[in-house]
Design an enzyme around this catalytic site. Structure first.
Site, short mmCIF file in Angstrom:
data_model
loop_
_atom_site.label_atom_id
_atom_site.label_comp_id
_atom_site.label_asym_id
_atom_site.label_seq_id
_atom_site.Cartn_x
_atom_site.Cartn_y
_atom_site.Cartn_z
N THR A 86 0.87 -1.19 0.00
CA THR A 86 0.00 0.00 0.00
C THR A 86 0.90 1.24 0.00
O THR A 86 0.94 1.99 0.97
CB THR A 86 -0.92 0.03 1.24
OG1 THR A 86 -0.09 -0.09 2.43
CG2 THR A 86 -1.93 -1.07 1.23
N THR A 122 -1.06 -2.93 5.52
CA THR A 122 -1.44 -1.71 6.26
C THR A 122 -2.41 -0.94 5.39
O THR A 122 -2.03 -0.40 4.36
CB THR A 122 -0.17 -0.88 6.56
OG1 THR A 122 0.71 -1.70 7.31
CG2 THR A 122 -0.49 0.37 7.35
N PHE A 252 12.09 3.22 21.52
CA PHE A 252 11.85 4.20 20.45
C PHE A 252 12.13 5.63 20.91
O PHE A 252 11.50 6.58 20.48
CB PHE A 252 10.46 4.03 19.84
CG PHE A 252 10.46 2.91 18.82
CD1 PHE A 252 10.69 1.61 19.23
CD2 PHE A 252 10.32 3.17 17.47
CE1 PHE A 252 10.77 0.57 18.30
CE2 PHE A 252 10.39 2.14 16.53
CZ PHE A 252 10.63 0.85 16.96
N LEU A 253 13.11 5.74 21.79
CA LEU A 253 13.59 7.07 22.20
C LEU A 253 15.07 7.20 21.86
O LEU A 253 15.80 7.89 22.54
CB LEU A 253 13.38 7.27 23.71
CG LEU A 253 11.98 7.68 24.17
CD1 LEU A 253 11.93 7.87 25.67
CD2 LEU A 253 11.50 8.96 23.48
N ALA A 255 17.70 8.79 19.67
CA ALA A 255 17.85 9.89 18.71
C ALA A 255 18.78 9.45 17.58
O ALA A 255 19.65 8.59 17.79
CB ALA A 255 18.42 11.11 19.41
N CYS A 263 7.60 2.04 6.20
CA CYS A 263 6.36 2.14 6.99
C CYS A 263 6.11 3.51 7.60
O CYS A 263 5.11 4.16 7.28
CB CYS A 263 6.36 1.09 8.07
SG CYS A 263 6.63 -0.55 7.42
C1 UGA Z 1 7.86 -0.26 11.87
C2 UGA Z 1 7.20 -0.60 13.22
O1 UGA Z 1 8.18 -0.56 14.27
C3 UGA Z 1 6.55 -1.98 13.20
O2 UGA Z 1 5.87 -2.21 14.41
C4 UGA Z 1 5.55 -2.02 12.03
O3 UGA Z 1 4.93 -3.30 11.92
C5 UGA Z 1 6.27 -1.69 10.73
O4 UGA Z 1 6.87 -0.38 10.84
C6 UGA Z 1 5.24 -1.72 9.64
O5 UGA Z 1 4.30 -0.93 9.70
O6 UGA Z 1 5.30 -2.60 8.79
P1 UGA Z 1 10.16 -0.93 10.66
O7 UGA Z 1 9.81 0.12 9.66
O8 UGA Z 1 10.60 -2.26 10.20
O9 UGA Z 1 8.92 -1.19 11.66
O10 UGA Z 1 11.37 -0.36 11.55
P2 UGA Z 1 11.56 0.32 12.98
O11 UGA Z 1 12.44 -0.54 13.78
O12 UGA Z 1 10.29 0.72 13.60
O13 UGA Z 1 12.38 1.63 12.57
C7 UGA Z 1 11.80 2.64 11.74
C8 UGA Z 1 12.72 3.84 11.67
O14 UGA Z 1 12.79 4.50 12.92
C9 UGA Z 1 14.17 3.49 11.32
O15 UGA Z 1 14.68 4.44 10.44
C10 UGA Z 1 14.87 3.51 12.65
O16 UGA Z 1 16.25 3.75 12.56
C11 UGA Z 1 14.14 4.65 13.34
N1 UGA Z 1 14.22 4.62 14.82
C12 UGA Z 1 13.62 3.62 15.51
C13 UGA Z 1 14.89 5.62 15.48
O17 UGA Z 1 15.45 6.56 14.87
N2 UGA Z 1 14.91 5.62 16.86
C14 UGA Z 1 14.33 4.63 17.57
O18 UGA Z 1 14.39 4.69 18.82
C15 UGA Z 1 13.68 3.61 16.89
#
Ligand code: UGA
Length: 432
Positions: A86, A122, A252-253, A255, A263
């Site tokens: 999507t 999604t 998820f905090l 930086a 996503c």
């Molecule tokens: C995200 C969600 O975490 C999943 O729960 C969800 O199922 C998925 O999207 C989806 O909708 O399919 P994903 O995109 O695989 O998962 O990756 P994340 O680990 O969430 O990271 C996303 C972005 O945020 C990355 O660029 C990562 O580096 C960044 N991030 C994450 C941060 O900068 N700081 C954090 O503390 C965590």
């Protein structure tokens, strides 16, 4: 149970492999004949730790089947998962739902016995209503139900996230479907996952609200990091101190650069677009999108400051270019904005990524892939750690570099400041 999974992207392939591993018969369908051919040979189209082994094991057992024959797959299954993409529409914030609706239309011709149709893609609020409308043009309503069952797995952690989710959300008011799906997910529930049954629209919104909230949390700490940089405070202390409050939570905090991936950027835009259609203004999410889009520019200004505004002919190395570690996914990675911009300003860029060379940089002048970390770093003026791969966490940079004076910009705060100080390397982090 007999399951059909339509779409063998991240969500589809991982769900298919995991459901079959839990003992179900799973048919994975994809229009892409080559992909199906490869999957039968055990060639996995994505980089995801553990997935290849899981696919091969279950394919060998006969519980996991790959095909392009949608008609046969639908007729042999009781539960049909729609797991197609999507993406964001061109020139708009909205989600492009063409793939979902064309699957709904196609399967409506093949439904001859009772089926539960589930969107795991999604899909925005009211997508389920539209799927139901499409299918009911050809199929009697009592023969099928449309359920929303959003997936919350992360790339790089997909299998663990699938098997040990915090929650399983099932959006349906159909009691029979709810009972069957509770039983399908019972192995995960017995391992601690919370099962939550809500309305179909509720489940659709839970998915978007969750991603938008996590994106907000990251953007929030990124902006706090900007303030930390100006006030000599360490943002990591702030994350820990805030996270100790259970109402906030520490995850998820972290930086870093702008959040990326397939996503968060897409889903924040889509929820904002959906809300607009319902004349509801999600002003917080709007600010998050803007702040995140601006973040790469802000970090480029920092790079420029670090190099005292002299970028031309500077040798800059990127360690990691994917949007996060443990994936080969480049979608909306901040490196896609930073590398071309620095190359345009005359920098000579080398990059190394554990998942190899990237087609996105192939045609850029002055951008080169290095086969290993050493050759990427040995003559760099500035080393930028852009992705938090474990491979970069314990490097001895002093021994990697031939230069006396080089600088490290650790955009993921993965290096120990004490160690770097001991080595007398000029170091910059995020919010530290
Ligand atoms: C995200 C969600 O975490 C999943 O729960 C969800 O199922 C998925 O999207 C989806 O909708 O399919 P994903 O995109 O695989 O998962 O990756 P994340 O680990 O969430 O990271 C996303 C972005 O945020 C990355 O660029 C990562 O580096 C960044 N991030 C994450 C941060 O900068 N700081 C954090 O503390 C965590």
């Amino acid at each position: 149970m007999k399951l059909c999974i339509i779409g063998t992207g991240y969500v589809g392939l991982v769900s298919g492999a995991c459901f079959s591993d839990l003992g179900n018969d799973v048919i994975c369908v994809d229009k892409d004949i080559n992909k199906i051919k490869n999957l039968k040979k055990g060639v996995i189209p994505i980089y995801e730790p553990g997935l290849e082994e899981l696919v091969k094991k279950n394919y060998k057992s006969g519980r996991l089947v790959f095909t392009s024959d949608l008609k046969e797959a639908v007729s042999k299954s009781n539960i049909i998962f729609i797991c197609v993409g999507t993406p964001t529409k061109k020139n708009s914030y909205g989600a492009d739902l063409n793939q979902i609706y064309s699957v709904a239309k196609e399967i409506s011709s093949y439904i001859k016995s009772s089926k539960i149709i589930i969107t795991k893609s999604t899909a925005p609020l009211t997508t389920g209503d539209k799927i139901e409308k499409i299918i009911s043009k050809k199929v009697k309503k009592k023969l099928f139900s449309v359920v929303s069952n959003p997936e919350f797995l992360r790339e790089g952690e997909a299998i663990r996230d699938f098997i040990y989710p915090d929650r399983v959300v099932i959006g349906t008011s159909n009691k029979r479907s709810n009972r069957i799906l509770k039983s399908l997910y019972s192995p995960l529930i017995s391992k601690g996952a919370k099962y939550f049954n809500t309305s179909r629209r509720g489940a659709e919104l839970i998915k978007y609200a969750s991603n938008a909230f996590l994106a907000t949390k990251i953007t929030f700490i990124n902006e706090i990091a900007n303030l930390c940089e100006k006030t000599d405070v360490n943002v990591e202390d702030i994350s820990i101190g805030m996270g100790l409050d259970k109402r906030i939570g520490g995850r998820f905090l972290r930086a870093g650069p702008a959040y990326g991936g397939s996503c968060f950027p897409k889903d924040t835009r889509a929820i904002f677009d959906t809300a607009k259609k319902f004349k509801s203004d999600l002003s917080i999410i709007k600010s998050v999108i803007k702040s995140n889009e601006n973040r790469s520019k802000l970090l480029l200004v920092r790079v420029s400051n670090i190099l005292k505004n002299k970028i031309k002919n500077k040798k800059i190395t990127f360690l990691g270019v994917t949007f996060k570690a443990n994936t080969d996914d480049m979608r909306e990675s901040s490196s896609l904005k930073m590398i071309p911009s620095l190359a345009k300003k005359g920098a000579i860029i080398k990059y190394y990524d554990p998942t190899g060379t990237k087609k996105e940089f192939q045609n850029l002048k002055n951008v080169f892939f290095s086969q290993n970390i050493k050759s990427a770093c040995d003559d760099a003026d500035l080393i930028i750690i852009c992705t938090e791969w474990n491979d970069f966490k314990s490097l001895n940079f002093k021994s990697l570099s031939k230069k006396k004076n080089f600088i490290i910009f650790d955009m993921r705060n993965i290096l120990s400041q004490e160690r770097i100080k001991k080595d007398k390397i000029k170091y910059f982090g995020i919010g530290r």
